[in-house]
Scaffold this active site. Structure first.
Site, mmCIF file in Angstrom:
data_model
loop_
_atom_site.group_PDB
_atom_site.id
_atom_site.type_symbol
_atom_site.label_atom_id
_atom_site.label_comp_id
_atom_site.label_asym_id
_atom_site.label_seq_id
_atom_site.Cartn_x
_atom_site.Cartn_y
_atom_site.Cartn_z
ATOM 1 N N SER A 45 0.816 -1.218 0.000
ATOM 2 C CA SER A 45 0.000 0.000 0.000
ATOM 3 C C SER A 45 0.849 1.268 0.000
ATOM 4 C CB SER A 45 -0.937 0.019 1.215
ATOM 5 O OG SER A 45 -1.878 -1.020 1.145
ATOM 6 N N CYS A 248 -9.490 -1.710 3.755
ATOM 7 C CA CYS A 248 -8.743 -0.517 3.345
ATOM 8 C C CYS A 248 -9.143 -0.070 1.937
ATOM 9 C CB CYS A 248 -7.243 -0.772 3.481
ATOM 10 S SG CYS A 248 -6.265 0.758 3.516
ATOM 11 N N HIS A 333 -6.977 -1.875 9.324
ATOM 12 C CA HIS A 333 -6.414 -3.188 9.031
ATOM 13 C C HIS A 333 -6.668 -4.150 10.189
ATOM 14 C CE1 HIS A 333 -4.227 -2.420 5.259
ATOM 15 N NE2 HIS A 333 -4.182 -1.180 5.717
ATOM 16 N N GLU A 335 -6.151 -7.225 10.203
ATOM 17 C CA GLU A 335 -5.051 -8.188 10.261
ATOM 18 C C GLU A 335 -3.826 -7.601 10.940
ATOM 19 O OE1 GLU A 335 -3.835 -5.657 6.911
ATOM 20 O OE2 GLU A 335 -5.743 -6.391 7.665
#
Length: 359
Positions: A45, A248, A333, A335
């Site tokens: 990203s 995201c 996020h 994760e």
């Protein structure tokens, strides 16, 4: 060796070079994480960006061989106050400067990152040019101003997979549309024994149908969400056919597919300490974030979308859910990697949705 960072507004900073040598341009952004620089350096990203770390000491626990979020680094430059040359950690394999040199990423240390961060907060994210060695400082600002903007550059195509591949499991079949996915998204699905089919961003609705998934996950990735029209069209076409979960950039893609709008933020959210409130339960979570665009809440009015999460710092949209169909997304996020783990339950909600429990 000297190193320079020039911003398009005329700001010129001088420091010490570490990592790779040479010249590079990018969008200058800041990250407020105290740890997790290895995951940041390898997060797709950040493609096209020069990262400023607000924490003053970077590299103190080195680089290990387990915590990569991608096989390589996609960043354009790295700016720190102090780069540690002697890491201390039992997992450390090598120094951060060695990693940057291997990846061809120029770094600058001995920079007042606090002042630079305040400058970016006041005037917004801007284009920058980084150079090491015998550069001409007078021309660097001109080079920064001549750099293209990242929007419109189709960044996702450079970081996403070109062909699908499958990681076998015994549970649900999940098509992961890769817009620049972090490895920990795959790890979280594997922990739940899913078969993960990692697919390119231009996968068609027909191709998804042939894969017979139980659900679809749209990943994180770099750049402006409007620059992935094929993924937006595919998301729109499969809405209601499968449970869909977005993370995201995937959250922004989902919003655009449902008729909402997005906008570029002044300086974005990048760090591991952003407070997000779940509007359904009232609970506040500390989250890991990395994005420069956001869903326009005003554009949601009249659509079949509920806002489920908001950022408590600036009240921007952090999560959406369809009013009737099995579709939801979060801007942060869950994760983590790096960051707090308390939003891991979001993946369990996706599992519940594929079981048909709730929407």
């Amino acid at each position: 060796m000297k190193a320079y960072l020039a911003l398009e507004d005329g700001t010129l900073l001088t420091g010490r070079s570490f990592g790779a040598t040479g010249e590079q341009w990018g969008e200058v952004v800041f990250n407020t994480g105290m740890t997790g620089y290895q995951e940041i350096l390898t997060d797709p990203s950040y493609y096209g960006q020069i990262i400023v770390m607000t924490y003053p000491l970077i590299g103190n626990y080195g680089i290990n061989r387990e915590d990569f979020e991608a096989k390589k680094s996609f960043i354009r430059g790295f700016v720190v106050k102090e780069a540690c040359d002697h890491p201390s950690n039992w997992r450390a394999g090598y120094r951060i400067g060695d990693f940057l040199a291997r990846e061809g990423v120029p770094g600058i240390s001995a920079v007042d990152t606090r002042a630079l961060t305040r400058h970016l907060r006041s005037f917004g994210t801007m284009r920058g040019y980084i150079a090491t060695g015998a550069a001409d400082p007078a021309r660097l600002v001109e080079k920064a101003r001549a750099c293209p903007h990242l929007s419109g550059q189709k960044l996702v195509a450079d970081v996403a997979v070109k062909e699908s591949y499958t990681i076998e499991g015994r549970g649900f079949r999940v098509v992961l549309i890769d817009l620049g996915s972090k490895q920990n998204i795959i790890r979280k699905l594997k922990e739940r024994d899913c078969t993960v089919i990692v697919a390119p961003p231009d996968i068609t609705p027909e191709q998804i149908g042939q894969l017979a998934p139980d659900g679809v996950l749209i990943s994180n990735g770099p750049g402006d969400p409007v620059d992935v029209p094929a993924t937006i069209d595919t998301t729109r076409a499969i809405t209601g056919k499968y449970p869909i979960f977005g993370i995201c950039l995937g959250n922004q893609v989902m919003a655009l597919a449902l008729g909402a709008k997005t906008y570029k933020m002044k300086f974005g959210h990048r760090g591991a300490n952003h407070p997000v409130k779940d509007l359904r339960t009232g609970r506040v979570y500390i989250t890991s974030q990395n994005h420069g665009f956001s869903v326009d809440e005003a554009s949601i009015a009249g659509l079949d979308i509920d806002v489920t999460h908001i950022n408590l710092n600036d009240h921007t949209v952090e999560g959406i859910r369809h009013k009737h169909l099995p579709l939801f997304a979060v801007q942060y996020h869950p994760e983590a990697s790096p960051g707090p783990q308390e939003s891991d339950y979001i993946f369990d909600q996706f599992m519940d949705m594929m079981r048909g429990e709730g929407q």
